[in-house]
Design an enzyme around this catalytic site. Structure first.
Site, PDB file in Angstrom:
ATOM      1  CG  HIS A   1      -1.702   1.239   1.415  1.00 43.77           C
ATOM      2  ND1 HIS A   1      -2.963   1.396   0.900  1.00 43.77           N
ATOM      3  CD2 HIS A   1      -1.405   2.407   2.032  1.00 43.77           C
ATOM      4  CE1 HIS A   1      -3.400   2.605   1.195  1.00 43.77           C
ATOM      5  NE2 HIS A   1      -2.475   3.242   1.886  1.00 43.77           N
ATOM      6  CD  GLU A   2       2.015   3.690   3.693  1.00 49.45           C
ATOM      7  OE1 GLU A   2       2.406   4.781   3.241  1.00 49.45           O
ATOM      8  OE2 GLU A   2       0.901   3.564   4.248  1.00 49.45           O
TER       9      GLU A   2
ATOM     10  CG  HIS B   1      -5.604   9.354  10.040  1.00 49.47           C
ATOM     11  ND1 HIS B   1      -5.388   8.147  10.673  1.00 49.47           N
ATOM     12  CD2 HIS B   1      -5.143   9.203   8.777  1.00 49.47           C
ATOM     13  CE1 HIS B   1      -4.838   7.299   9.817  1.00 49.47           C
ATOM     14  NE2 HIS B   1      -4.676   7.904   8.665  1.00 49.47           N
TER      15      HIS B   1
HETATM   16  O1  X8Z Z   1      -3.510   5.449   7.386  1.00 47.58           O
HETATM   17  C1  X8Z Z   1      -3.595   4.474   6.662  1.00 47.58           C
HETATM   18  C2  X8Z Z   1      -2.422   4.013   5.790  1.00 47.58           C
HETATM   19  C3  X8Z Z   1      -1.552   5.141   5.421  1.00 47.58           C
HETATM   20  S1  X8Z Z   1      -2.292   6.139   4.200  1.00 47.58           S
HETATM   21  C4  X8Z Z   1      -1.595   3.013   6.564  1.00 47.58           C
HETATM   22  N1  X8Z Z   1      -4.737   3.742   6.633  1.00 47.58           N
HETATM   23  C5  X8Z Z   1      -5.875   4.059   7.471  1.00 47.58           C
HETATM   24  C6  X8Z Z   1      -5.605   3.810   8.954  1.00 47.58           C
HETATM   25  O2  X8Z Z   1      -4.631   3.120   9.284  1.00 47.58           O
HETATM   26  O3  X8Z Z   1      -6.368   4.308   9.788  1.00 47.58           O
HETATM   27  C7  X8Z Z   1      -4.991   2.582   5.778  1.00 47.58           C
HETATM   28  C8  X8Z Z   1      -6.406   2.210   6.019  1.00 47.58           C
HETATM   29  C9  X8Z Z   1      -6.974   3.158   7.001  1.00 47.58           C
HETATM   30 ZN    ZN Z   2      -2.364   5.213   2.254  1.00 47.05          ZN
END
Ligand code: X8Z
Ligand code: ZN
Length: 369
Positions: free
Chosen positions: A104-105, A234
């Protein structure tokens, strides 16, 4: 901790006692290393006729948790915007889950490399969900039995019906369960930013959404002394989350379109179902993906996705198609057992006020210098 996906292999498998696919032990037995896992991801993109990461990527990325200092371990990819320097920060464990996350990364890095010749303002995906969806679509191939077999991690890519349904259940607990969570994170943030959820109610407002939308209760009653939303990377990092909602729907549309280009999926052909497709080494799929990524954000997003999908809208039908065998199995089971589908109110989960300070927190405050 956030119940964004549910790892419940031990209690929620359609066929108990039948192991779902998990190659973690085999990876460890074969002495996989973080570096090796990144190299496999790089090779995946190369097999699609896409670009290898530059030498500097290998020198400058963080692939393991450093011993001597604390770092943020949430996986992230970085475009240093000079057309040459791209990096990943990832504290890798040798597990199937991390093998998928690394792909994914690496998809983010692939995207950075593909649009690097666009003017700076267009060096982004046409919407942030598309950046994420590419990585998730690639991950759907990586986790297919055929690909794990290709890597020498499974003895056979042919599976029994029971293994297939168990594996689809494991994936649904990862992917379908995620949707309500991904939706509510920014719903909560929206309420906070527009002021309709006052600061004094931030935590219970969070749990109301968790309960209503996700059917989730905390393990103990919470109050306004807690701030649970902030435990999600986030939120304090100020990264929008709706992109993940969009991407979890769009990944299946992308997967379907790429699998059709790869000749791996023919709608209506039961010998080639969508959930078994692996696009590895398909230059047709890779070329279509490359063409889309090179556009960056220079065109409106419906136009950009149309280049690969042939449609201009987000659409949940590919997701349904992917999980169809599981949906059929569940419909039958639920009917057989007269199962109640949903959740009912069952008690308090958050107190809409700040509790009186306990003696211990008072003592702590008095001791503060
Ligand atoms: O933040 C991410 C990735 C990096 S873009 C690992 N994800 C979200 C999370 O971990 O909350 C992937 C799916 C959801
Ligand atoms: Zn991502």
């Amino acid at each position: 901790m956030w119940a964004l996906n549910w790892k419940l292999d031990d209690i929620l498998m359609p066929f108990p006692g039948v192991e779902p696919i998990d190659v973690t032990k085999e990876m460890q037995r074969q002495h996989y290393t973080p570096r090796h896992m990144f190299e496999l991801a790089d090779r995946f993109f190369y097999s699609l006729n896409l670009t290898r990461v530059p030498a500097s990527f290998w020198r400058r990325s963080v692939m393991r948790q450093p011993d001597a200092r604390r770092v943020i371990c949430h996986p992230s990819s970085w475009d240093f915007c000079d057309g040459a320097d791209f990096r990943i920060n990832h504290c890798t464990n040798v597990t199937q889950k991390d093998l998928v996350t690394i792909h994914h990364e690496m998809s983010h890095v692939q995207y950075f490399m593909q649009y690097k010749n666009q003017p700076y303002i267009f060096r982004a995906a046409a919407n942030p969900g598309i950046h994420e969806a590419v990585g998730h679509a690639v991950a759907l191939s990586v986790e297919s039995p055929r690909h794990l077999w290709r890597l020498g991690l499974l003895n056979d890519y042919r599976t029994t019906y029971a293994v297939e349904i168990n594996d689809l259940m494991r994936r649904a607990l990862d992917q379908v369960v995620f949707l309500p969570y991904a939706y509510l994170v920014d719903l909560w943030r929206w309420k906070v930013l527009e002021g309709s959820l006052p600061e004094k109610d931030w935590n219970c407002g969070w749990w109301d959404l968790r309960y209503e939308i996700q059917g989730m209760k905390p393990p103990e009653v919470r109050s306004e002394e807690d701030f649970d939303a902030a435990s999600k990377y986030h939120i304090p990092a100020n990264i929008a989350y709706s992109r993940h909602f969009v991407s979890f729907v769009m990944q299946f549309q992308l997967h379907k379109a790429l699998c059709m280009k790869a000749g791996q999926y023919v709608p209506g052909d039961p010998s080639r179902p969508l959930h078994k497709c692996d696009i590895y080494s398909s230059t047709q799929a890779g070329n279509a993906l490359g063409e889309m990524m090179r556009l960056g954000s220079s065109r409106p997003w419906p136009e950009v996705i149309e280049t690969v999908l042939g449609e201009r809208k987000m659409n949940g039908s590919a997701l349904r198609e992917y999980f169809r065998p599981l949906e059929l199995w569940l419909a039958e089971e639920n009917q057989k057992h007269k199962e109640f589908v949903g959740w009912r109110p069952d008690g308090e989960y958050c107190v809409y006020e700040k509790p009186k300070k306990s003696e211990s927190s008072l003592r702590c405050e008095l001791n503060t210098e």
